[in-house]
Enzyme design. Structure first.
Site, PDB file in Angstrom:
ATOM      1  N   TYR A   1     -45.563  40.358 -67.894  1.00  0.00           N
ATOM      2  CA  TYR A   1     -44.196  39.868 -68.087  1.00  0.00           C
ATOM      3  C   TYR A   1     -43.547  39.749 -66.720  1.00  0.00           C
ATOM      4  O   TYR A   1     -43.638  40.668 -65.899  1.00  0.00           O
ATOM      5  CB  TYR A   1     -43.407  40.847 -68.958  1.00  0.00           C
ATOM      6  CG  TYR A   1     -41.964  40.440 -69.189  1.00  0.00           C
ATOM      7  CD1 TYR A   1     -41.649  39.326 -69.969  1.00  0.00           C
ATOM      8  CD2 TYR A   1     -40.912  41.164 -68.636  1.00  0.00           C
ATOM      9  CE1 TYR A   1     -40.326  38.957 -70.203  1.00  0.00           C
ATOM     10  CE2 TYR A   1     -39.588  40.807 -68.863  1.00  0.00           C
ATOM     11  CZ  TYR A   1     -39.298  39.708 -69.646  1.00  0.00           C
ATOM     12  OH  TYR A   1     -37.988  39.345 -69.873  1.00  0.00           O
ATOM     13  N   ASP A  12     -45.844  40.606 -58.498  1.00  0.00           N
ATOM     14  CA  ASP A  12     -44.588  41.027 -59.103  1.00  0.00           C
ATOM     15  C   ASP A  12     -44.546  42.553 -59.104  1.00  0.00           C
ATOM     16  O   ASP A  12     -45.201  43.213 -59.912  1.00  0.00           O
ATOM     17  CB  ASP A  12     -44.520  40.459 -60.529  1.00  0.00           C
ATOM     18  CG  ASP A  12     -43.257  40.869 -61.264  1.00  0.00           C
ATOM     19  OD1 ASP A  12     -42.551  41.776 -60.780  1.00  0.00           O
ATOM     20  OD2 ASP A  12     -42.987  40.290 -62.335  1.00  0.00           O
ATOM     21  N   LYS A  33     -35.437  46.328 -60.109  1.00  0.00           N
ATOM     22  CA  LYS A  33     -35.303  47.702 -60.625  1.00  0.00           C
ATOM     23  C   LYS A  33     -34.871  48.713 -59.554  1.00  0.00           C
ATOM     24  O   LYS A  33     -33.699  48.784 -59.238  1.00  0.00           O
ATOM     25  CB  LYS A  33     -36.596  48.112 -61.341  1.00  0.00           C
ATOM     26  CG  LYS A  33     -36.932  47.119 -62.481  1.00  0.00           C
ATOM     27  CD  LYS A  33     -37.569  47.731 -63.661  1.00  0.00           C
ATOM     28  CE  LYS A  33     -38.041  46.690 -64.653  1.00  0.00           C
ATOM     29  NZ  LYS A  33     -37.475  46.783 -65.975  1.00  0.00           N
TER      30      LYS A  33
HETATM   31  C1  LIG Z   1     -42.815  43.194 -63.946  1.00  0.00           C
HETATM   32  C2  LIG Z   1     -41.481  42.602 -64.284  1.00  0.00           C
HETATM   33  N1  LIG Z   1     -41.106  41.461 -63.695  1.00  0.00           N
HETATM   34  C3  LIG Z   1     -39.915  40.895 -63.938  1.00  0.00           C
HETATM   35  C4  LIG Z   1     -39.048  41.467 -64.824  1.00  0.00           C
HETATM   36  C5  LIG Z   1     -37.734  40.812 -65.100  1.00  0.00           C
HETATM   37  O1  LIG Z   1     -36.706  41.521 -64.513  1.00  0.00           O
HETATM   38  P1  LIG Z   1     -35.208  41.419 -65.101  1.00  0.00           P
HETATM   39  O2  LIG Z   1     -35.220  42.126 -66.426  1.00  0.00           O
HETATM   40  O3  LIG Z   1     -34.373  42.095 -64.053  1.00  0.00           O
HETATM   41  O4  LIG Z   1     -34.898  39.958 -65.231  1.00  0.00           O
HETATM   42  C6  LIG Z   1     -39.384  42.659 -65.474  1.00  0.00           C
HETATM   43  C7  LIG Z   1     -38.467  43.290 -66.426  1.00  0.00           C
HETATM   44  O5  LIG Z   1     -38.742  44.283 -67.050  1.00  0.00           O
HETATM   45  C8  LIG Z   1     -40.645  43.234 -65.200  1.00  0.00           C
HETATM   46  O6  LIG Z   1     -41.039  44.367 -65.788  1.00  0.00           O
END
Ligand SMILES: Cc1ncc(COP(=O)(O)O)c(C=O)c1O
Length: 446
Positions: free
Chosen positions: A148, A241, A269
């Site tokens: 994700y 990511d 985060k």
């Molecule tokens: C690995 C990863 N990338 C991107 C995101 C997206 O971040 P946001 O919720 O701040 O849009 C998340 C959200 O949990 C995530 O776990």
């Protein structure tokens, strides 16, 4: 006997929320549907504890889904936010803190020479894809099943049937034309990765280096190196990511731990210390293509917000080698204890863990990919979570998520968690006897 807990106020708030907030919440997993119950409305948090609107106390293993590595309301973080707020909450103009934060991230991560801040991980991912496409002149992006990266249209993709290589929309409202630009490959599948790279000219290989959105499913030995090698051979950028893993699994994130460097790194985060902040980082010649240094457009009203920057800087200032040692030790104790508790309760459970992250899979064997995660007995996981909540432990309300132990969790609290976990395993009745095939609940994203 489980002491009775009232949930009258949470239930009442949920009833009031349903007509005004879709599903009663502002992000799906909070509704707790995947574990078959109603949401807990939170009043406040302190350290590792969460206190709900009915006054129930929980040991919190969600910690806002990752940002709160120091637990709730850490005094240094609160002080930094209050100080920043006293100077004004947003200017839409550059501030000294942003420069300091970018330098601090660059000190920690070799792959990051420059940063562009955003307000969410989703936006940072969007920017990464735009930049990768601009830099390579290509459109296709390879991503892994079960990963994700935020709710970006083209990445809300699922595999088609047969030999189709173009992904299909995974949500109504996502145009097929956007997912057609996504190539989906099973995580840890070396052959499928090689085949996809041989077949397509890719703008980017996009991966969570420690995937934690199908539960925690670590890369097989050599798999991260293979991503780097295949990206180079293909002429694609490697985009890692680290929204979850960044500043959590090591000072320099999963790239330091795994010894692999990305071209572009997505952060979030912990970077915002519990306030909305995320970023895209990478090599200078790539980042300088972003406007106004370059032609690739990207912007944000609250990007680099001074409160979020102050919270992020305070959070990072507390993350030294000693902190990472303590987090590794407490995660390891938790993981080992959960394995023992499951064994004692006769549950076939596999606990995946790295410092600061773990997942309890209701499966006898370690999970290697999304298919493995989906095959777990998620109904039994849900029942176990309900038993935990009834006893004052707050787990992620979906097996497709990681637990986020924090530096605020004391040894005593972890031992208490393990005692509760053992009781919860013992309380699972025959309806949740180890299933031959589980995974009936839908994968519902945070
Ligand atoms: C690995 C990863 N990338 C991107 C995101 C997206 O971040 P946001 O919720 O701040 O849009 C998340 C959200 O949990 C995530 O776990």
């Amino acid at each position: 006997m489980v002491p009775a807990r009232s949930d009258t106020r949470s239930a009442e708030l949920y009833r009031r929320a349903l007509p005004v907030l879709p599903g009663g919440v502002n992000s799906p997993v909070r509704a707790m549907r995947a574990i078959g119950r109603e949401p807990v409305f939170v009043a406040r948090g302190r350290g590792a504890e969460l206190i709900d609107v009915d006054g129930n106390r929980y040991l919190d293993y969600v910690c806002s889904w990752g940002p709160l590595i120091h637990g709730h309301a850490h005094p240094l973080v609160l002080e930094a936010i209050a100080r920043a707020a006293s100077h004004g909450t947003s200017f839409g103009a550059p501030t000294a803190g942003e420069v300091e934060l970018a330098k601090e991230v660059a000190r920690r991560m070799d792959a990051v020479q420059m940063l562009r801040m955003t307000s969410s991980g989703t936006e940072a991912t969007m920017t990464a894809l735009r930049l990768a496409r601009a830099a390579t002149g290509r459109e296709l992006v390879l991503k892994f099943e079960g990963a994700y990266h935020g709710h970006v249209d083209g990445l809300l993709a699922q595999a088609g049937s047969g030999l189709a290589t173009q992904a299909l929309p995974a949500s109504p409202g996502v145009p097929a034309s956007t997912t057609a630009l996504t190539v989906l490959v099973p995580w840890n599948d070396e052959q499928a990765l090689r085949a996809a790279c041989a077949e397509h000219e890719l703008a980017a290989i996009l991966a969570e280096p420690l995937p934690a959105n199908m539960g925690l499913v670590a890369p097989a030995p050599g798999f991260l190196e293979l991503l780097r090698e295949q990206a180079d051979a293909n002429g694609a950028l490697l985009v890692l990511d680290e929204v979850i893993s960044g500043f959590r699994v090591a000072r320099g994130g999963a790239q330091e731990r795994g010894g692999v460097s990305a071209d572009l790194t997505i952060l979030g985060k912990i970077l915002g210390g519990g306030l909305p902040a995320a970023a895209l980082g990478g090599r200078r010649e790539l980042l300088e293509r972003l406007a106004p240094a370059g032609e690739v457009y990207q912007a944000g009203t609250l990007s680099g917000n001074p409160l979020a920057v102050a919270a992020g800087l305070a959070t990072l200032s507390l993350l030294d080698e000693d902190a990472y040692g303590r987090l590794a030790a407490s995660t390891e104790r938790l993981a080992r204890g959960l394995r023992e508790a499951a064994r004692a309760g006769g549950r076939p459970v596999s606990v995946a863990s790295v410092p600061g992250l773990l997942t309890v899979f209701f499966a006898a064997r370690p999970v290697r990919d999304f298919a493995g995660a989906r095959a777990c007995d998620t109904d039994a996981y849900g029942a176990w979570c309900r038993e935990l909540l009834a006893r004052g432990v707050y787990p992620p309300a979906s097996q497709f998520e990681a637990w986020f132990p924090s530096l605020a969790h004391t040894e005593e609290q972890i031992e208490r968690t393990l005692a509760v976990a053992a009781e919860a395993f013992a309380a699972l009745d025959d309806t949740h006897a180890p299933a031959a095939s589980g995974g009936r609940r839908r994968h519902e994203r945070a």
